[in-house]
Design a protein around this motif. Structure first.
Motif, PDB file in Angstrom:
ATOM      1  N   THR A   1      36.169  31.908  -4.857  1.00  0.00           N
ATOM      2  CA  THR A   1      36.105  31.833  -3.398  1.00  0.00           C
ATOM      3  C   THR A   1      37.410  32.297  -2.777  1.00  0.00           C
ATOM      4  OG1 THR A   1      34.574  29.993  -3.604  1.00  0.00           O
ATOM      5  CG2 THR A   1      35.618  30.300  -1.468  1.00  0.00           C
ATOM      6  N   THR A   2      38.527  31.927  -3.376  1.00  0.00           N
ATOM      7  CA  THR A   2      39.824  32.384  -2.875  1.00  0.00           C
ATOM      8  C   THR A   2      39.937  33.903  -2.977  1.00  0.00           C
ATOM      9  OG1 THR A   2      40.806  30.296  -3.564  1.00  0.00           O
ATOM     10  CG2 THR A   2      42.317  32.107  -3.131  1.00  0.00           C
TER      11      THR A   2
ATOM     12  N   CYS B   1      37.993  16.034  -7.569  1.00  0.00           N
ATOM     13  CA  CYS B   1      37.286  16.092  -8.848  1.00  0.00           C
ATOM     14  C   CYS B   1      38.213  15.719  -9.992  1.00  0.00           C
ATOM     15  CB  CYS B   1      36.702  17.489  -9.048  1.00  0.00           C
ATOM     16  SG  CYS B   1      35.766  17.646 -10.567  1.00  0.00           S
TER      17      CYS B   1
ATOM     18  N   ALA C   1      36.487  27.741  -7.142  1.00  0.00           N
ATOM     19  CA  ALA C   1      37.546  27.778  -6.135  1.00  0.00           C
ATOM     20  C   ALA C   1      38.342  29.079  -6.235  1.00  0.00           C
ATOM     21  CB  ALA C   1      38.469  26.571  -6.303  1.00  0.00           C
ATOM     22  N   LEU C   2      38.627  29.517  -7.456  1.00  0.00           N
ATOM     23  CA  LEU C   2      39.356  30.772  -7.646  1.00  0.00           C
ATOM     24  C   LEU C   2      38.533  31.955  -7.156  1.00  0.00           C
ATOM     25  CD1 LEU C   2      41.920  32.070  -8.757  1.00  0.00           C
ATOM     26  CD2 LEU C   2      40.789  32.232 -10.957  1.00  0.00           C
TER      27      LEU C   2
ATOM     28  N   VAL D   1      34.462  23.918 -11.325  1.00  0.00           N
ATOM     29  CA  VAL D   1      34.916  23.789  -9.937  1.00  0.00           C
ATOM     30  C   VAL D   1      36.162  24.636  -9.714  1.00  0.00           C
ATOM     31  CG1 VAL D   1      35.890  22.170  -8.257  1.00  0.00           C
ATOM     32  CG2 VAL D   1      33.865  21.545  -9.555  1.00  0.00           C
ATOM     33  N   ALA D   2      37.070  24.653 -10.684  1.00  0.00           N
ATOM     34  CA  ALA D   2      38.272  25.476 -10.561  1.00  0.00           C
ATOM     35  C   ALA D   2      37.908  26.960 -10.534  1.00  0.00           C
ATOM     36  CB  ALA D   2      39.231  25.177 -11.712  1.00  0.00           C
TER      37      ALA D   2
ATOM     38  N   ALA E   1      38.598  19.620  -2.675  1.00  0.00           N
ATOM     39  CA  ALA E   1      37.515  19.180  -3.560  1.00  0.00           C
ATOM     40  C   ALA E   1      37.969  19.199  -5.015  1.00  0.00           C
ATOM     41  CB  ALA E   1      36.290  20.056  -3.372  1.00  0.00           C
ATOM     42  N   LEU E   2      38.785  20.202  -5.381  1.00  0.00           N
ATOM     43  CA  LEU E   2      39.294  20.280  -6.750  1.00  0.00           C
ATOM     44  C   LEU E   2      40.172  19.074  -7.057  1.00  0.00           C
ATOM     45  CD1 LEU E   2      39.584  21.832  -9.377  1.00  0.00           C
ATOM     46  CD2 LEU E   2      41.489  23.052  -8.344  1.00  0.00           C
TER      47      LEU E   2
END
Length: 94
Positions: free
Chosen positions: A35-36, A6, A32-33, A28-29, A2-3
């Motif tokens: 979530t990781t 985008c 994502a970070l 978004v980044a 998704a990143l």
């Protein structure tokens, strides 16, 4: 994935107008970070002591960096002027 989508869609298609999706790249980044990080913590749940120690060290480093960055400017100037005054005294004594 998704990143990447985008970022790929954030480039203007030949025009000078920036696309609004570019403004979403940083959030978004960050998501994502985050979530990781949650995934890594979940995968290492059997080693909770090590994860806790690493997170505590990272937190201390962030606190120290923010403390140094947030030091008031007059305090920093006073420290610098006292160092130069001490250097002048040492020069006069020698």
């Amino acid at each position: 994935m998704a990143l990447f989508l985008c970022i790929a869609q954030s480039r203007p298609a030949g025009g000078l107008e920036p696309d609004m999706s570019f403004a979403l790249t940083l959030p978004v980044a960050e998501a994502a970070l985050f979530t990781t990080g949650c995934l890594v913590i979940h995968l290492l749940r059997r080693h909770a002591e090590v994860v806790t120690a690493v997170l505590a060290c990272l937190l201390m480093m962030v606190v120290l960096v923010l403390g140094i960055a947030g030091a008031p400017e007059p305090f920093l100037k006073a420290q610098a002027s006292s160092l130069s005054a001490d250097a002048e005294l040492i020069h006069l004594v020698n």
